[in-house]
Design an enzyme around this catalytic site. Sequence first.
Site, PDB file in Angstrom:
ATOM      1  N   ALA A   1      39.719  34.429  36.195  1.00  0.00           N
ATOM      2  CA  ALA A   1      40.580  33.593  35.403  1.00  0.00           C
ATOM      3  C   ALA A   1      39.171  32.549  36.344  1.00  0.00           C
ATOM      4  CB  ALA A   1      41.538  33.224  36.787  1.00  0.00           C
TER       5      ALA A   1
ATOM      6  N   GLY B   1      41.189  38.658  38.136  1.00  0.00           N
ATOM      7  CA  GLY B   1      42.310  38.308  36.581  1.00  0.00           C
ATOM      8  C   GLY B   1      41.028  39.254  35.734  1.00  0.00           C
TER       9      GLY B   1
ATOM     10  N   GLU C   1      42.587  42.877  37.054  1.00  0.00           N
ATOM     11  CA  GLU C   1      44.722  42.505  37.003  1.00  0.00           C
ATOM     12  C   GLU C   1      44.345  42.634  35.298  1.00  0.00           C
ATOM     13  OE1 GLU C   1      44.352  38.801  38.890  1.00  0.00           O
ATOM     14  OE2 GLU C   1      46.160  39.264  40.009  1.00  0.00           O
TER      15      GLU C   1
ATOM     16  N   GLU D   1      39.794  37.000  44.533  1.00  0.00           N
ATOM     17  CA  GLU D   1      40.551  35.848  45.593  1.00  0.00           C
ATOM     18  C   GLU D   1      40.224  36.051  46.743  1.00  0.00           C
ATOM     19  OE1 GLU D   1      41.303  38.412  43.356  1.00  0.00           O
ATOM     20  OE2 GLU D   1      42.372  37.437  41.690  1.00  0.00           O
TER      21      GLU D   1
END
Length: 259
Positions: free
Chosen positions: A66, A110, A113, A133
């Site tokens: 992200a 992300g 993911e 993260e």
Amino acid sequence: MSYENIEVRTEAGKVGIVTLNRPKALNALNDALMTELGDALKAFDADPAIGCIVVTGSERAFAAGADIGAMASYSFTDVYKGDYITRNWETIRSVRKPVIAAVSGFALGGGCELAMMCDFIIAADNARFGQPEIKLGVIPGAGGTQRLPRAVGKAKAMDMALTGRMMDAAEAERSGLVSRVVPYDKLMDEALGAALVIADFSQVAVMAAKESVNRAFESGLSDGVMFERRLFHALFATADQKEGMDAFVNKRKAAFKHE
Ligand code: HXC
């Protein structure tokens, strides 16, 4: 439709390809990109000619996570009220046709993911997966702590989530995170080859297979097996089942009409 953060094309009229395209930020997944990705996936899913979708990035990065710059100043209220992640990240979960992730370079946070939300991952030998993260003072937020252990087991998932270390392509294949590893220059050939094979099968059967495998992660064994049996039975109502079995019996290639 024209997009700013992704590129969209088709292969042989039957495979949809989405290329994440924010190269300067290693394809960091900002809000605009995720909305565009969702729109492109929905459009391919709705196109009757398309039988399979491939999501890919650049040689250096599938996606490095992200967008940290965008997230840095978010408050709890921003992310909670704005429904951050659910609103556009989860569109991919509603896609009923198969989605293959073709991963080269970094697939972090992300990005990892997103790859795991796809139905399976084909990796280039330079691919690196991670959930870093923890180094940012947070945890994975788009399913990493749930899908990673289902893919690689608790030991490796804990190791990755708690240390933030990366896994290379060989370890990812050994651990079951990716289905195949190929040299980088063969990545798209391999992914498109798989996608074209899938696109020539009965779309009804392909969608049922995807739904049934996904059910394995949502139910106990007896319920899952019963779900599979009912879909198996239902497929005998399709013209494609008649075509597939008649083609085998008569030693010819099946021509599925997706009905
Ligand atoms: C925004 C990013 C970014 C990210 C890299 N960049 N990752 N920008 N968000 N996630 C930008 C860098 O700031 C830099 O921009 C450019 O991409 C190149 O990156 P470098 O760091 O210079 O490259 P390199 O030294 O090769 O290191 C590559 C890297 C590193 C190891 C991938 O960039 C990195 O650690 N990135 C962050 C990875 C991460 O923590 N991901 C998880 C994010 S949190 P400039 O302008 O300086 O050239 C997350 C939560 C998901 O994903 C929850 C669900 C939504």
